[in-house]
Motif scaffolding. Structure first.
Motif, short mmCIF file in Angstrom:
data_model
loop_
_atom_site.label_atom_id
_atom_site.label_comp_id
_atom_site.label_asym_id
_atom_site.label_seq_id
_atom_site.Cartn_x
_atom_site.Cartn_y
_atom_site.Cartn_z
N UNK A 29 3.21 6.57 5.81
CA UNK A 29 2.04 5.68 5.83
C UNK A 29 1.96 4.81 4.58
N UNK A 30 2.24 5.41 3.43
CA UNK A 30 2.02 4.68 2.16
C UNK A 30 3.29 4.09 1.57
N UNK A 31 4.43 4.69 1.87
CA UNK A 31 5.65 4.25 1.21
C UNK A 31 6.52 3.37 2.08
N UNK A 174 1.98 -3.40 -2.85
CA UNK A 174 1.10 -4.05 -1.89
C UNK A 174 -0.19 -3.30 -1.57
N UNK A 175 -0.43 -2.20 -2.25
CA UNK A 175 -1.71 -1.48 -2.07
C UNK A 175 -2.28 -1.29 -3.46
N UNK A 180 -8.36 1.32 0.05
CA UNK A 180 -7.28 0.94 0.97
C UNK A 180 -6.45 2.16 1.33
N UNK A 181 -6.10 2.94 0.33
CA UNK A 181 -5.31 4.16 0.57
C UNK A 181 -6.07 5.08 1.52
N UNK A 182 -7.35 5.29 1.24
CA UNK A 182 -8.14 6.20 2.07
C UNK A 182 -8.20 5.71 3.52
N UNK A 183 -8.36 4.39 3.73
CA UNK A 183 -8.41 3.85 5.09
C UNK A 183 -7.09 4.10 5.81
N UNK A 184 -6.00 3.83 5.13
CA UNK A 184 -4.67 4.00 5.75
C UNK A 184 -4.46 5.46 6.14
N UNK A 185 -4.81 6.35 5.23
CA UNK A 185 -4.60 7.78 5.47
C UNK A 185 -5.52 8.28 6.59
#
Ligand code: OOG
Ligand code: NI
Length: 265
Positions: A29-31, A174-175, A180-185
């Motif tokens: 998701x993040x990388x 890009x994050x 933003x991290x919390x929304x993606x996760x």
């Protein structure tokens, strides 16, 4: 012979993944397939002579890590210290210990019995930081610990392994912000630890943190197998101090809530 530092963290990571399969999904998701930089990993132990913080830290100081700040958690009856390496790409290590003497006599008895089952030499083994438990515990004793200290119960069930890894938001491409991290996760299907709010800390205290709730995984107790919370993933964004360098410490009020990422529903 001590392991090379990269080999040590690779082994710690594999051992963590074995009970935290979600970590792979977090990386996807993040990388987006890239390697992620970890801000820190965390360990838990008991403040008994055989296994206190210094015993865990010896494996790190042998590789160039140095002790930095210390932290007190009155209500949870914990003490912690963090360690840093001169190489800023190596994760910091946060090690906490339960103040066993502050537990009830019954809980103290259970914990002392666990640690007595340990072979003294295990603590200095190269693999200690990814060796798990060195004792047998019944499900009833686990439940007794759980009523008084979730931390003690987690440690009794899982032992010596990374409790979490932590994505360094500062190093993400890009994050930029923790929201933003919390929304993606969250959109990736994870439940975040909401204790004290999803975001712990502020730019003013130079550190913002959030974390997933731990995966669950089966544990073999001496009398039965049960599925209980294992390990989680944390996210941290650090802010510069007046000198311009990023703050490298932890924030006790925030850490106090991060501990609750292994709570059961
Ligand atoms: C450690 C909790 C504290 C942090 O980053 O503040 C922590 C734990 O759950 O063992 O990791
Ligand atoms: Ni942490």
């Amino acid at each position: 012979m001590t392991l090379a530092v990269s080999e040590l963290f690779e082994n710690i990571w594999k051992n963590y993944l074995a009970v935290t399969p979600s970590a792979i999904r977090v990386h996807e998701l993040l990388g987006a397939g890239q390697a992620l930089i970890n801000d820190h990993v965390a360990y838990r132990t008991f403040n008994l002579e055989k296994v206190g913080i210094d015993k865990l830290a010896a494996h790190l100081t042998a590789l160039g890590y140095e002790a930095k700040d210390e932290y007190h958690f009155e209500a949870k009856k914990l003490y912690a210290r963090h360690y840093e390496h001169a190489d800023p790409t190596l994760p910091k290590v946060f090690i906490s210990e339960l103040l066993v003497e502050k537990m009830s006599p019954e809980v103290q008895g259970i914990i002392k019995n666990l640690v007595e089952q340990m072979d003294e030499i295990a603590v200095s083994g190269d693999d200690f930081l990814y060796s798990g438990t060195h004792w047998q515990i019944s499900f009833a004793d686990y439940q007794t610990l759980l009523k008084e200290s979730e931390y003690a119960a987690w440690l009794a069930a899982w032992g010596y392994r990374a409790n979490h890894f932590t994505v360094s938001i500062n190093h993400l491409e890009g994050i930029d912000c923790i929201n933003q991290v919390n929304s993606i996760v969250r959109e990736g299907g994870f439940r975040l630890n909401a204790s004290g709010g999803e975001i712990k800390g502020t730019p003013e205290v130079k550190l913002e943190q959030s974390s997933t709730m731990a995966d669950t995984h089966p544990v073999k107790f001496s009398d039965r197998t049960a599925e209980i919370p294992s390990c989680f993933y944390e996210f941290a964004k650090r802010y510069p101090m007046d000198c311009g360098n990023l703050y490298t410490g932890f924030v006790a009020a925030s850490a106090d809530k991060i501990f609750e990422s292994t709570n059961q529903d």
